[in-house]
Write a protein that holds these residues in place. Structure first.
Motif, short mmCIF file in Angstrom:
data_model
loop_
_atom_site.label_atom_id
_atom_site.label_comp_id
_atom_site.label_asym_id
_atom_site.label_seq_id
_atom_site.Cartn_x
_atom_site.Cartn_y
_atom_site.Cartn_z
N UNK A 1 0.82 -1.20 0.00
CA UNK A 1 0.00 0.00 0.00
C UNK A 1 0.86 1.25 0.00
N UNK A 2 0.43 2.24 -0.79
CA UNK A 2 1.05 3.56 -0.78
C UNK A 2 -0.05 4.60 -0.58
N UNK A 3 0.24 5.65 0.16
CA UNK A 3 -0.78 6.68 0.42
C UNK A 3 -0.98 7.64 -0.74
N UNK B 1 8.86 3.67 6.92
CA UNK B 1 8.57 4.20 5.58
C UNK B 1 9.61 5.24 5.17
N UNK B 2 10.06 6.03 6.12
CA UNK B 2 11.00 7.11 5.81
C UNK B 2 12.28 6.58 5.16
N UNK B 3 12.63 5.34 5.47
CA UNK B 3 13.84 4.76 4.90
C UNK B 3 13.59 3.95 3.65
N UNK C 1 12.41 3.10 -0.34
CA UNK C 1 12.67 3.77 -1.62
C UNK C 1 11.53 4.69 -1.99
N UNK C 2 11.87 5.88 -2.47
CA UNK C 2 10.95 6.92 -2.91
C UNK C 2 10.22 7.59 -1.75
N UNK C 3 10.64 7.34 -0.52
CA UNK C 3 10.07 8.04 0.62
C UNK C 3 11.15 8.89 1.29
N UNK C 4 10.70 9.87 2.06
CA UNK C 4 11.62 10.68 2.84
C UNK C 4 10.94 11.09 4.14
N UNK C 5 11.72 11.67 5.05
CA UNK C 5 11.14 12.13 6.32
C UNK C 5 10.22 13.31 6.07
N UNK C 6 9.10 13.31 6.77
CA UNK C 6 8.20 14.45 6.71
C UNK C 6 8.64 15.54 7.66
N UNK C 7 7.88 16.61 7.72
CA UNK C 7 8.23 17.73 8.58
C UNK C 7 8.06 17.39 10.05
N UNK C 8 7.11 16.49 10.33
CA UNK C 8 6.90 16.07 11.72
C UNK C 8 7.88 14.95 12.04
N UNK C 9 8.59 15.02 13.16
CA UNK C 9 9.55 13.96 13.51
C UNK C 9 8.88 12.58 13.50
N UNK D 1 7.76 11.04 10.93
CA UNK D 1 6.79 10.88 9.84
C UNK D 1 7.49 10.58 8.52
N UNK D 2 6.70 10.21 7.52
CA UNK D 2 7.24 9.88 6.20
C UNK D 2 6.28 10.36 5.13
#
Length: 305
Positions: free
Chosen positions: A73-75, A87-89, A91-99, A101-102
């Motif tokens: 699943x992807x959001x 999720x942050x780690x 592929x094609x994901x990164x850390x969100x602004x909230x600690x 998060x992804x």
């Protein structure tokens, strides 16, 4: 894909960023996995027994998507998952602004996948811009066995409903009007010249039209190629459409599939043609709705949402 040029991107229906709490997104993830498992259960059982299916295997062979990929699943673009360090780690994901998060990393994704996104965006838009052509009657499957050596027939274990001679006669009594290159490329050499126009890969964006069953099934292909920017529900909706279209595609084919539980749509008759076209029109509507949703995705990606 050569020298793609994007048309004006279609903006997302709701471009505002969305944040999903852990309980919410994990519930969506679990529901998605259950739905995917339901769709693939019979295929997985057959695969464990090394059994083949002339209709349903197509979705996992021609479209080489594994059940595990459907289960993922992807959001979608612009959705932040809270409490998602795993999720942050990915592929094609990164850390969100909230600690902790992804979010899907659109910038990194576009750096490597821009040509694919542009190609899909333009192809889907071009397909939607044309009127549907409803006069092919599914004869592409007949053209794939026209005057073919029986040993080379793709589904050799499944008999031809009208026999080889009867199948050839149906092809010869109709004008082939295929517009989809990935069906046309499987025509027998004797059938190629009977098509209304020659087709090529380079011409595909100029030929695709919304009534084509294979173009409808390919909406699933484009969703899988776009990967993590496509929301999970949309991916499974495209799979469901491809599954349903494939059934009509083979019921209207020259193969006798009654032993597999499929009643034929005899397109060699007036009644069969009417049945085929009615179903084709319904699938064209479903396909168009899914193209719109995918165009919202590609538009959001190209806008950098």
């Amino acid at each position: 894909m050569t020298a793609p040029t994007a048309t004006a991107p279609t903006p997302a229906t709701n471009p505002a960023a969305t944040t999903l709490a852990p309980l919410r997104w994990r519930a969506l993830e679990a529901s998605h996995a259950r739905r995917a498992d339901d769709y693939t259960a019979e295929h997985r059982r057959r695969r464990s027994r090394h059994e083949a299916h002339p209709v349903q295997d197509f979705l996992f062979t021609y479209y080489p998507t594994k059940p595990a990929q459907l289960r993922r699943w992807h959001p979608g673009v612009g959705v932040t998952l809270l409490d998602a360090p795993e999720r942050a780690g990915a592929r094609w994901y990164t850390r969100g602004r909230v600690p902790g998060s992804a979010v899907v990393d659109v910038v990194a994704y576009l750096e490597q996948r821009r040509d694919t996104v542009v190609y899909v965006h333009d192809l889907l838009g071009a397909t939607r811009s044309r009127p549907g052509q409803f006069g092919c009657f599914g004869l592409h499957e007949w053209a794939m066995v026209y005057r073919q050596d029986p040993a080379q027939v793709r589904h050799r274990s499944t008999p031809l409903r009208l026999g080889a001679g009867g199948t050839d006669a149906v092809v010869e009594s109709h004008q082939l009007r295929c517009t989809h290159f990935d069906a046309y490329r499987f025509f027998t050499p004797e059938a190629v010249g009977r098509n209304a126009e020659p087709l090529s890969r380079a011409d595909q964006p100029a030929r695709e039209q919304p009534a084509c069953l294979h173009a409808g099934m390919d909406v699933f292909k484009w969703a899988t190629k776009l990967g993590p920017v496509v929301p999970g529900a949309l991916l499974l909706d495209t799979f469901e459409l491809a599954r349903d279209i494939r059934e009509l595609d083979m019921r209207a084919s020259p193969y006798d599939l009654t032993g597999w539980g499929y009643e034929p749509v005899p397109i060699e008759t007036a009644a069969g043609k009417a049945t085929y076209v009615a179903a084709q029109r319904a699938f064209a509507e479903r396909s168009d709705a899914l193209r719109v949703r995918l165009l919202e995705v590609t538009g959001a990606v190209l806008h950098g949402a």
